[in-house]
Structures are given as C-alpha cells and as structure tokens.
Design a protein around this motif. Structure first.
Motif, PDB file in Angstrom:
ATOM      1  N   GLN A 178      10.144  -2.040  -4.144  1.00 16.75           N
ATOM      2  CA  GLN A 178      11.486  -2.397  -3.137  1.00 16.75           C
ATOM      3  C   GLN A 178      10.924  -2.879  -1.856  1.00 16.75           C
ATOM      4  O   GLN A 178      11.556  -3.787  -1.329  1.00 16.75           O
ATOM      5  N   THR A 179       9.726  -2.350  -1.342  1.00 18.72           N
ATOM      6  CA  THR A 179       9.322  -2.916  -0.160  1.00 18.72           C
ATOM      7  C   THR A 179       9.164  -4.120  -0.169  1.00 18.72           C
ATOM      8  O   THR A 179       9.387  -5.158   0.915  1.00 18.72           O
ATOM      9  N   GLY A 180       8.069  -4.489  -1.129  1.00 18.11           N
ATOM     10  CA  GLY A 180       7.763  -5.924  -1.320  1.00 18.11           C
ATOM     11  C   GLY A 180       8.455  -6.879  -1.779  1.00 18.11           C
ATOM     12  O   GLY A 180       8.511  -7.844  -0.941  1.00 18.11           O
ATOM     13  N   GLY A 192       9.826   7.313   1.358  1.00 25.16           N
ATOM     14  CA  GLY A 192       9.761   7.561   0.080  1.00 25.16           C
ATOM     15  C   GLY A 192       8.307   7.204  -0.516  1.00 25.16           C
ATOM     16  O   GLY A 192       7.583   6.767   0.209  1.00 25.16           O
ATOM     17  N   TRP A 193       8.043   7.227  -1.678  1.00 19.36           N
ATOM     18  CA  TRP A 193       6.949   6.731  -2.342  1.00 19.36           C
ATOM     19  C   TRP A 193       7.026   6.537  -3.814  1.00 19.36           C
ATOM     20  O   TRP A 193       8.058   6.703  -4.335  1.00 19.36           O
ATOM     21  N   GLY A 194       5.776   5.762  -4.554  1.00 14.91           N
ATOM     22  CA  GLY A 194       6.035   5.533  -5.866  1.00 14.91           C
ATOM     23  C   GLY A 194       6.050   4.274  -5.824  1.00 14.91           C
ATOM     24  O   GLY A 194       6.390   3.323  -5.157  1.00 14.91           O
ATOM     25  N   ILE A 195       5.760   3.818  -7.267  1.00 11.41           N
ATOM     26  CA  ILE A 195       5.714   2.230  -7.407  1.00 11.41           C
ATOM     27  C   ILE A 195       7.002   1.739  -7.214  1.00 11.41           C
ATOM     28  O   ILE A 195       6.892   0.677  -6.602  1.00 11.41           O
ATOM     29  N   ASP A 201       0.813  -1.250  -0.137  1.00 10.70           N
ATOM     30  CA  ASP A 201       0.010  -0.169  -0.091  1.00 10.70           C
ATOM     31  C   ASP A 201       0.993   1.027  -0.020  1.00 10.70           C
ATOM     32  O   ASP A 201       1.480   1.535   1.051  1.00 10.70           O
ATOM     33  N   ASP A 202       0.823   1.975  -1.089  1.00 13.46           N
ATOM     34  CA  ASP A 202       1.696   3.176  -1.284  1.00 13.46           C
ATOM     35  C   ASP A 202       1.077   4.418  -1.079  1.00 13.46           C
ATOM     36  O   ASP A 202       0.777   5.433  -1.543  1.00 13.46           O
ATOM     37  N   GLY A 203       0.417   4.328   0.551  1.00 20.52           N
ATOM     38  CA  GLY A 203      -0.005   5.403   0.924  1.00 20.52           C
ATOM     39  C   GLY A 203      -1.491   5.873   0.764  1.00 20.52           C
ATOM     40  O   GLY A 203      -2.080   6.917   0.483  1.00 20.52           O
ATOM     41  N   SER A 204      -2.381   4.791   0.545  1.00 19.34           N
ATOM     42  CA  SER A 204      -3.684   4.877   0.299  1.00 19.34           C
ATOM     43  C   SER A 204      -4.664   5.651   1.336  1.00 19.34           C
ATOM     44  O   SER A 204      -4.051   5.323   2.428  1.00 19.34           O
ATOM     45  N   GLY A 224      18.148  -4.255  -7.947  1.00 21.25           N
ATOM     46  CA  GLY A 224      16.772  -3.958  -7.434  1.00 21.25           C
ATOM     47  C   GLY A 224      16.387  -2.605  -8.257  1.00 21.25           C
ATOM     48  O   GLY A 224      16.739  -2.497  -9.296  1.00 21.25           O
ATOM     49  N   LEU A 225      15.091  -2.183  -7.879  1.00 15.83           N
ATOM     50  CA  LEU A 225      14.503  -0.838  -8.277  1.00 15.83           C
ATOM     51  C   LEU A 225      15.397   0.246  -7.944  1.00 15.83           C
ATOM     52  O   LEU A 225      15.830   0.461  -6.952  1.00 15.83           O
ATOM     53  N   ASP A 226      15.150   1.295  -9.118  1.00 14.18           N
ATOM     54  CA  ASP A 226      15.713   2.480  -8.826  1.00 14.18           C
ATOM     55  C   ASP A 226      14.616   3.304  -7.926  1.00 14.18           C
ATOM     56  O   ASP A 226      13.757   3.769  -8.914  1.00 14.18           O
ATOM     57  N   THR A 227      14.665   3.633  -6.800  1.00 17.86           N
ATOM     58  CA  THR A 227      13.754   4.141  -6.084  1.00 17.86           C
ATOM     59  C   THR A 227      13.459   5.571  -6.336  1.00 17.86           C
ATOM     60  O   THR A 227      12.748   6.371  -5.739  1.00 17.86           O
ATOM     61  N   SER A 228      14.423   6.395  -7.049  1.00 14.94           N
ATOM     62  CA  SER A 228      14.654   7.746  -7.145  1.00 14.94           C
ATOM     63  C   SER A 228      13.738   8.047  -8.375  1.00 14.94           C
ATOM     64  O   SER A 228      13.464   9.138  -8.683  1.00 14.94           O
TER      65      SER A 228
END
Length: 581
Positions: free
Chosen positions: A107-109, A99-102, A73-76, A229-233
């Motif tokens: 990266q959290t998951g 952070g936030w976003g896809i 859940d990205d801040g719902s 991993g994902l680039d969280t920027s």
C-alpha cells in the motif's frame, strides 16, 4: 496488432465472462509500448535476493523510460540499500509508519507509484527478459485485465548466482541456465487450475480469485483503486482477498505463461501449507463468500455477505417493508445482508406528534432494524453490491421462501449468469419483477457501456441473463393487513435447519440399517452358495451311484443270463447223449 493507444472505458473490447481469447495479443517485440508501469516490491531483510531481482529487472525488454521500480523496506535491519545493478528509475523507500507486513508495504508503494499499471513482484523473483513486456502487452488492449506470470521454484541449496551473472543471463535470454531445471519445481496446483479451465478462459466467476498469486501480478492502477487497494489488516492471504475484490470490479484474469520467472526456493505456502491454510481460514471465511465450505456454522454474521437484498423503503408502508425484510433475513442462506434505501437523513429528532408524523412509516422501519447488524440504511443504493457478489432487488410487499435466495444464487452460479429477472406481476404499466444481479457483471457493464446504451443489454452480452417465474421460485405477495407473526424472525430458518438435521439423523439410521441388511444378505448369499455347492456335490455323487448301480445291475443280469445259458447248454447236451447202461 500495434495499438496506438490503450483501450479504455467504453472503447475497450467486450470480453464475455473470462474468455480473453477475443483479444488479439501481440508477440513480445512485435508492438509499440505506450503505457508506463510501476514495479512495486515488498521487501524485508532480503538484501541478497533483492539484488538479484533488481538485476533481472535491469535487463527487461520493456522500455526503461516507461519502467519505474519501488522497493518498499518493511522494517529491515539493517535497512535495505540500492544495489549497483538496477533499473535507472529505482528507489527504495521505507514503509510508512503505523503498520507492517506485505499488504502495508504494498500500500505504501502503490500510493507512490506513478505508472499507468502497477506490477507487484516479490523480492525473491527473477523475471525473464520478456516478463514485464509480456504483462504489459495485455494492458494495452483493455483496462480491466489482471495479468499473472508463471513461476518455477529453483533449488537454491547450492547457493545463489551473482547479480552480474543474473543481469548477463537475462540480457542474453539464457535464464534457464541460472538454476538446475531438473531439480526445480513447477507451480503445480496453479498450472492445473489454469489447464482445468482451458487456459482459464472458461473459469467461472467464483473461481477467478484463486489464481491471484501475488508473486508476480499486474493490473491498471485505476482498477486497483476501484477495488479498494490492499487490506492492510491482513498479514497473510492479502493477495487472495484482493483477487476476490478485483472479481467484483468485473476484472478479467489472464494467466500468461510467456511471463516466466524463477522463484528463489519454495515459498512458505509450499513448505508449511497446512499451517498457512489454518492461519488463513478465519480471515478468508470472513471476506470471501465464495469459500462456502468455510461458512458452515449457523447463526453467524460475516464481514462480506453472500447476497445483499435491496429494498426501497422510501414510499412503501411499514408492514410491506418489514414483511419483505423479515422473509429475507430468515433465509436458509446464512450470509444475507439487507440494505434499506430511503430519505433517512430527513429523520431528525424534532418535536412532533408521533402518531401524526408524515414520516411515521419510515421511523417505524428505522426503529425495527436500527440495531440489527444485518440491516443497513442508505439514502441511495450504491451502483453495485460490492464487495458482496450478488444483490437481490426486491420490491416491498413481496416475500421470499426460506430457500429462495439459496436456489436463485445456485441457478446463477450454474450458468455463470449476470442477471436473473424474476417476474412477479403484470398490469397495464408493465411487468413487476425482482432481479438478482451478479456484482461483477454490473461492474463490467458500467465500465463498458456507451452513451444511450442499455446497461441490462450489456450485462446480457458479457455474462448472460434469464427470466424466471416468481411463484415457482418462492415469491409471494404479502398482505399488509395481516397480523405480524408472533414467533422469532429466525423460526422458519431454525425449523428448516432442525428438519435438515433430523433428516440427516434419519438418513444415518437408514444407512446403518441398510448396511446391516446388506451384511445379512451377503451372509445368506454365502450360505446359499455353500448350499448350492453341497447340492451340486451330492447331485454328482448320486449320479455316480446311479451309474454304479446300473453297472452292477447289468453285471448281475449278465451273470444270471450266463448261468441260465450254461444250464440250457447242459440240458441240451444231456438230452442228445444216450443213456448210460
């Protein structure tokens, strides 16, 4: 084929470039799964859509005990809740703070995922019954595959089905009935790209990342970690960036049309394509050297270089090292980075006699490039040039022409080759050579190589290699005693750029002149055609007049003859008649 265990490491099949056809993939239902999979879903303010996605996942053919689902859940607001219909091992977790976003949610998951394989699924995807199984059957064959499912964009203007209806349709393999097929849309550009390259089996390395669409993609968890991993920027284009970095790990990309799914409506990339491309272009240009059309400006430095030039400075003199580095940095290829290897960690700032320092040459090299943003120092060379797609290993004391790097890379790309040997010199100890390595080929060979096997042989087997002549490709031995040039290090590159600009201007002038000449020739041809027409017309008229003149002449001659004949006849009559008294 029913694998008893997944192939990993050196036991995995050796795929040449991206030709995954060598894998004997089983049909869904005709094999025994062994690997666990974590389905990770980034989600925000989409409870209704998420309920349908989880309902479809609850009816998957893949064994439930090998399947876990993590929705992030990205801040719902309000927070997402776990619906009644979902796989047994499903949890909804909040994105970690900071952070936030896809990319952040993914990266959290993935950090929480326990499966052997990570399968990203968007929260507006309804996978068909065999979807996860279709992905997973490939991962049991090799541990360096990236598998992508196919999408059909449903028209949802008439509303959405209920989770119970979705669960029932997927369970009975009646997924096509969930939405109206004629009004749905295919993933056209993706399908065309796959077909263009024979199911993507013949896709060049520089193209692979383009089909990495994040809506439904799976890969081994270890491969994801290897790629970083994902680039969280990034808040958009995170899937394109990850696809590029997966290419540099030596991954093989498998588009599986059997892994079908519905996409609820059209995505933003289809509805606002121009805006998305405009937003993504600076971030993609900085990270993906393959997008050459985005790197047209001169004098720029980029986050990820196109070519890393590796020079060993540990035992060579200052002049030899600096000569090699300087020729590489003035390349007509704008995105070049140099890595200098040597015992830099031993250069402490202790009291010493500067001119008698046994490490004097190392200090001079360090002093020359310490503040150059395109030069970095390493105690030892990393195993690959990742994330750069190419590395030129050049012995110190050898220089390259301004266009050498550009020409070498283009040659490697034309044949999608993994390694180019460039012969420089030969003596009793053997052949001295430089080498251009494709990062993906080295990474894959390192994954597959067996004990006692030569890495270069494996690169040749999986990508191909070739020998080239150094002099032909612009390599020259430098004279360490020669005086260093007094011009800027960018003088040669600037010269070639200025010359290219001037040639372009001259070409434009010649093109304009040619256009003017073509117009003049066309005008003359038109006039000539008109003159030709006039000539033909007057020729025809003259012929007509000649014929008329001949006719008149003949008529005149006949008239004279007739008159003469009448006169002759009259004379004869008059002679035969007696004279009148």
């Amino acid at each position: 084929m029913t694998p008893s265990a997944p192939f990993t490491g050196s036991a995995a099949p050796r795929i040449r470039r991206n030709d995954y056809a060598v894998l004997d993939v089983p049909s869904p239902g005709a094999w025994e799964p062994r690997l666990s999979v974590s389905v990770v879903i980034p989600a925000r303010n989409c409870q209704e859509e998420l309920d349908l996605t989880l309902a479809a996942l609850a009816a998957q053919s893949y064994p439930d005990h090998l399947l876990e689902v993590i929705a992030v859940d990205d801040g719902s607001g309000p927070p997402l809740r776990l619906p009644r219909i979902a796989p047994s091992r499903t949890r909804i977790v909040p994105a970690r703070p900071g952070g936030w976003g896809i990319a952040w949610a993914l990266q959290t998951g993935t950090a929480l995922a326990e499966g052997d394989v990570v399968h990203r699924v968007d929260a507006d995807i309804l996978p068909y019954r065999d979807h996860v199984e279709s992905h997973m059957r490939w991962h049991h064959l090799a541990d360096y595959l990236v598998v992508l499912g196919t999408l059909r964009f449903a028209d949802v203007t008439g509303g959405l089905p209920s989770p119970a209806d979705v669960r029932a349709a997927v369970d009975t393999r009646d997924e096509d009935a969930l939405f109206d097929l004629p009004s749905s849309a295919a993933h056209d550009w993706w399908e065309e790209l796959v077909d263009e390259h024979d199911g993507f089996r013949k896709a060049p390395s520089a193209v692979l990342h383009r089909i990495h669409v994040g809506a439904t993609v799976s890969l081994p968890a270890d491969l994801l970690r290897t790629a970083g991993g994902l680039d969280t920027s990034l808040v958009l284009a995170e899937d394109t960036d990850l696809g590029y970095r997966l290419t540099q790990t030596g991954a093989v990309f498998v588009p599986d049309r059997a892994a079908r799914s519905w996409h609820l409506g059209k995505p933003t990339a289809m509805l606002r394509g121009d805006e998305v491309r405009r937003y993504n272009s600076p971030f993609i240009a900085d990270r993906i050297p393959y997008r050459r059309f985005l790197r047209v400006e001169g004098g720029r430095q980029w986050l990820v270089p196109y070519v890393e030039v590796l020079v060993d400075a540990s035992a060579a003199g200052y002049e030899s090292v600096s000569g090699t580095v300087d020729t590489a940095l003035v390349s007509t290829l704008p995105d070049v980075q140099v890595t200098l290897t040597g015992p830099w960690d031993t250069l402490e700032n202790e009291r010493r006699a500067p001119l008698d320092d046994p490490r004097l040459d190392l200090r001079l090299v360090q002093g020359r490039y310490a503040n150059d943003g395109r030069v970095r120092f390493a105690v030892s060379a990393p195993s690959t040039a990742a994330p750069a797609p190419f590395r030129l290993i050049c012995p110190p004391g050898w220089g390259v022409a301004a266009d050498t790097l550009d020409r070498l890379v283009k040659h490697a790309e034309e044949g999608d080759l993994g390694l180019l040997y460039v012969a420089l010199d030969e003596d009793a100890d053997g052949v001295l050579c430089a080498r251009l390595e494709r990062t993906a080929s080295v990474a894959r060979a390192m994954r597959l190589v067996k004990d006692g096997e030569n890495l270069d042989d494996l690169i040749h087997e999986t990508f191909g290699s070739e020998w080239l002549d150094g002099e032909t490709w612009g390599f020259t031995r430098l004279d360490p005693a020669a005086r260093l040039p007094r011009s800027s290090r960018n003088t040669e590159a600037a010269y070639w750029k200025a010359l290219a600009v001037q040639r372009k201007i001259d070409g434009g002038r010649l093109k304009s002149r040619l256009t003017a000449l073509e117009k003049e020739v066309a005008k003359l041809r038109k006039e000539a055609a008109k003159g030709k027409g006039d000539t033909a017309r007057w020729r025809a008229k003259a012929e007509q007049w000649r014929v008329e003149a001949v006719r008149l002449r003949r008529e005149r001659d006949l008239t004279i003859l007739r008159r003469a004949a009448r006169k002759a006849q009259n004379l004869l009559r008059n002679r035969d008649e007696p004279p009148t008294r």
